[in-house]
Design a protein around this motif. Structure first.
Motif, PDB file in Angstrom:
ATOM      1  N   ASN A  28      19.644  45.725  10.096  1.00 39.65           N
ATOM      2  CA  ASN A  28      20.883  45.974  10.600  1.00 39.65           C
ATOM      3  C   ASN A  28      21.952  45.515   8.701  1.00 39.65           C
ATOM      4  O   ASN A  28      23.214  45.969   8.903  1.00 39.65           O
ATOM      5  N   ASP A  31      22.460  48.629   7.567  1.00 42.56           N
ATOM      6  CA  ASP A  31      23.173  49.603   7.705  1.00 42.56           C
ATOM      7  C   ASP A  31      24.978  49.726   7.278  1.00 42.56           C
ATOM      8  O   ASP A  31      25.208  48.047   7.646  1.00 42.56           O
ATOM      9  N   VAL A  32      25.589  51.040   6.650  1.00 44.20           N
ATOM     10  CA  VAL A  32      25.926  51.075   5.894  1.00 44.20           C
ATOM     11  C   VAL A  32      27.441  50.683   7.227  1.00 44.20           C
ATOM     12  O   VAL A  32      28.417  50.742   5.800  1.00 44.20           O
ATOM     13  N   ASN A  33      27.145  50.757   8.277  1.00 43.13           N
ATOM     14  CA  ASN A  33      28.627  50.301   8.778  1.00 43.13           C
ATOM     15  C   ASN A  33      29.013  49.555   9.048  1.00 43.13           C
ATOM     16  O   ASN A  33      29.853  49.100   9.911  1.00 43.13           O
ATOM     17  N   THR A  34      27.973  47.852   8.633  1.00 44.30           N
ATOM     18  CA  THR A  34      28.327  46.864   8.706  1.00 44.30           C
ATOM     19  C   THR A  34      28.762  46.366   7.960  1.00 44.30           C
ATOM     20  O   THR A  34      28.626  46.464   6.094  1.00 44.30           O
ATOM     21  N   GLU A  35      29.235  44.883   7.512  1.00 46.52           N
ATOM     22  CA  GLU A  35      30.025  44.139   6.874  1.00 46.52           C
ATOM     23  C   GLU A  35      28.404  43.683   5.802  1.00 46.52           C
ATOM     24  O   GLU A  35      27.785  43.378   6.436  1.00 46.52           O
ATOM     25  N   PRO A  70      28.988  46.258  13.596  1.00 44.57           N
ATOM     26  CA  PRO A  70      29.923  47.695  12.714  1.00 44.57           C
ATOM     27  C   PRO A  70      31.708  47.336  12.870  1.00 44.57           C
ATOM     28  O   PRO A  70      32.003  47.069  13.949  1.00 44.57           O
ATOM     29  N   GLU A  71      31.608  47.456  11.827  1.00 42.06           N
ATOM     30  CA  GLU A  71      33.023  47.443  11.109  1.00 42.06           C
ATOM     31  C   GLU A  71      34.211  48.874  12.316  1.00 42.06           C
ATOM     32  O   GLU A  71      33.200  49.660  12.516  1.00 42.06           O
ATOM     33  N   ILE A  73      36.372  50.686  13.033  1.00 38.53           N
ATOM     34  CA  ILE A  73      36.611  53.108  12.095  1.00 38.53           C
ATOM     35  C   ILE A  73      38.405  52.905  12.708  1.00 38.53           C
ATOM     36  O   ILE A  73      38.832  53.258  13.744  1.00 38.53           O
TER      37      ILE A  73
END
Length: 126
Positions: A28, A31-35, A70-71, A73
């Motif tokens: 996690n 994961d580039v989609n999380t802060e 995830p942040e 979109i």
């Protein structure tokens, strides 16, 4: 009697479960989609419940992790309604695109998922 050791509890199950949760937390973090800077937490809970004689107990091992979701979109859409027909249309606005630019009459525009309405008798779009 075998000495109690966290590495051998439940035939290594305690360590295996803990390692699984740590793996999830590390994945996690990557994961580039999380802060990036949000804290992830791994929890290990060992419950020991003795019986009435106090010479025997059951052990329960629980693991969990609190991960970063995830942040969101974000995007923008242009929405309009054909005042003559009442038909509603929307399309995603791509980078550099001008949603107010006029289109030719009777030309159907497709912008990926949503189809804009097109005049069938000529004239400008609403």
């Amino acid at each position: 009697m075998i000495e109690l050791n966290s590495a051998t509890i439940a035939n290594g199950g305690l360590v295996e479960r803990l390692n699984d949760e740590i793996q999830k937390a590390v994945a996690n973090c990557l994961d580039v989609n999380t802060e990036a800077k949000k804290t992830r937490t791994v929890t290990l809970k060992v419950k020991i419940k003795p019986d009435e004689t106090r010479s025997f107990a059951t052990v329960s091992v629980e693991t969990s992790s609190t991960l970063c979701p995830p942040e969101a979109i974000n995007t923008s859409i242009y929405m309009a309604q054909n005042l003559k027909t009442g038909e509603i249309a929307a399309s995603e606005v791509c980078a550099g695109e001008n949603p107010m630019q006029e289109t030719l009459p009777s030309v159907e525009i497709k912008t990926g998922k949503i189809t804009n309405f097109a005049e069938k008798t000529g004239g400008n779009h609403a």
